[in-house]
Design a protein around this motif. Sequence first.
Motif, mmCIF file in Angstrom:
data_model
loop_
_atom_site.group_PDB
_atom_site.id
_atom_site.type_symbol
_atom_site.label_atom_id
_atom_site.label_comp_id
_atom_site.label_asym_id
_atom_site.label_seq_id
_atom_site.Cartn_x
_atom_site.Cartn_y
_atom_site.Cartn_z
ATOM 1 N N ARG A 105 0.800 -1.220 0.000
ATOM 2 C CA ARG A 105 0.000 0.000 0.000
ATOM 3 C C ARG A 105 0.839 1.279 0.000
ATOM 4 O O ARG A 105 1.926 1.323 0.578
ATOM 5 N N ASP A 280 -1.857 -9.604 8.640
ATOM 6 C CA ASP A 280 -1.718 -8.943 7.334
ATOM 7 C C ASP A 280 -0.713 -7.820 7.547
ATOM 8 O O ASP A 280 -1.045 -6.643 7.462
ATOM 9 N N GLU A 345 4.924 -12.432 1.067
ATOM 10 C CA GLU A 345 5.374 -11.556 -0.010
ATOM 11 C C GLU A 345 6.695 -10.913 0.389
ATOM 12 O O GLU A 345 6.726 -10.071 1.285
#
Length: 380
Positions: A105, A280, A345
């Motif tokens: 983000r 997350d 990731e």
Amino acid sequence: MAGLVAALGACSAMVHAADENRSLGSIAKESWGKTSDGESVDLYTLTNERGEDTRVTNYGAIVVALTAPDRDGKFADVVLGYDHLDDYLKSSPYFGAVVGRYGNRIAAGRFTLDGKTYQLATNNAPGGVPCHLHGGNKGFDKVVWDAKGEMKDGAVGIRFHRVSPDGEEGYPGNLDITMHYWLTDQNEFRIEYAATTDRATPVNVTHHSYYNLGGHDSGTILDHELMIAADHITPVDKGLIPTGAFTPVAGTPFDFTSPTVIGSRVNADDTQLEYGLGYDHNFVLSRWDGKLRLAATVYDPQSGRQMEVLTTEPAIQFYCGNFLDGSNVGKGGHAYAYRTAIVLETQHYPDSPNHPDFPSTILRPGEEYRHTCVYRFSAR
Ligand code: GLA
């Protein structure tokens, strides 16, 4: 390696329909349909010397399937995904895709670079707060890449290439990016990224496979054990944007420095877990030096499958499928439910362009972006 050497000699002959005469150490290519713009899409099947295989498409450089043996040598497909291109075109939460130009983000989709402010698409709004996510409306996961099968001693692979044009999704500069995906005879899925630019731009490219070591259709991953070599996370606000702080994991549900069952603390009373709807978060890898090294290990006690993650990057986003809700009906008609996958990731920190004290993600002309990530499979 005798089989692979033989296969190398017959490289062009090996481009055949995926399931027909598939041999060890081979690459097969088949046509997989067209995008809504009429671009042709292919599906490649890579098979290593041990019979592990992966299916990869040049649409979004997506890993469609990846098999790994359990402790009895039984193979299962350990990534979530779809059977058909149309499903990926319709809606996919980045299943198996490359994400970029900036994975993760960017606050309000805005950053200032060399005195100029850039406004990117705000295509996500966790907690009701708009932000830029994973490269925007049409990121690297939704474009067709040039692809070419490649073989080398001990590995079969695909080379992907693309120039992301100046202004694409609001980013400055033409970004020339090459990615090699390798399936090695050590049962590793290895990704090597390299990029150059003609204008300064943020770059943070990563891979978004959803892993379930029990098999893509085997249910929750809350029983998987996870180790992440990270002493800190970058905590987020309710919009999942880093506050700028570094929180030690010790004594919190984020301490995975030794192997811990994912489900054991995922529902703990913790503001960070509340914001993320579970895990997350960006885990800051300890003692980062840019060299390839072990960053995380996932183990499924049921099947005995283990996945080690190695990276040259400074951090890992650990996401455990909190947004999956059964609405994505995937391979074999299986509906992917809440927390049925783990995404690791390898990356730079989220929103780095707005945090001068985070490791820089700015690539300038004359420099080269490089990133290696390995997902290594074994069983015990
Ligand atoms: C990333 C993000 C998650 C979510 C998924 C896609 O992993 O960290 O918040 O947006 O992508 O659903």
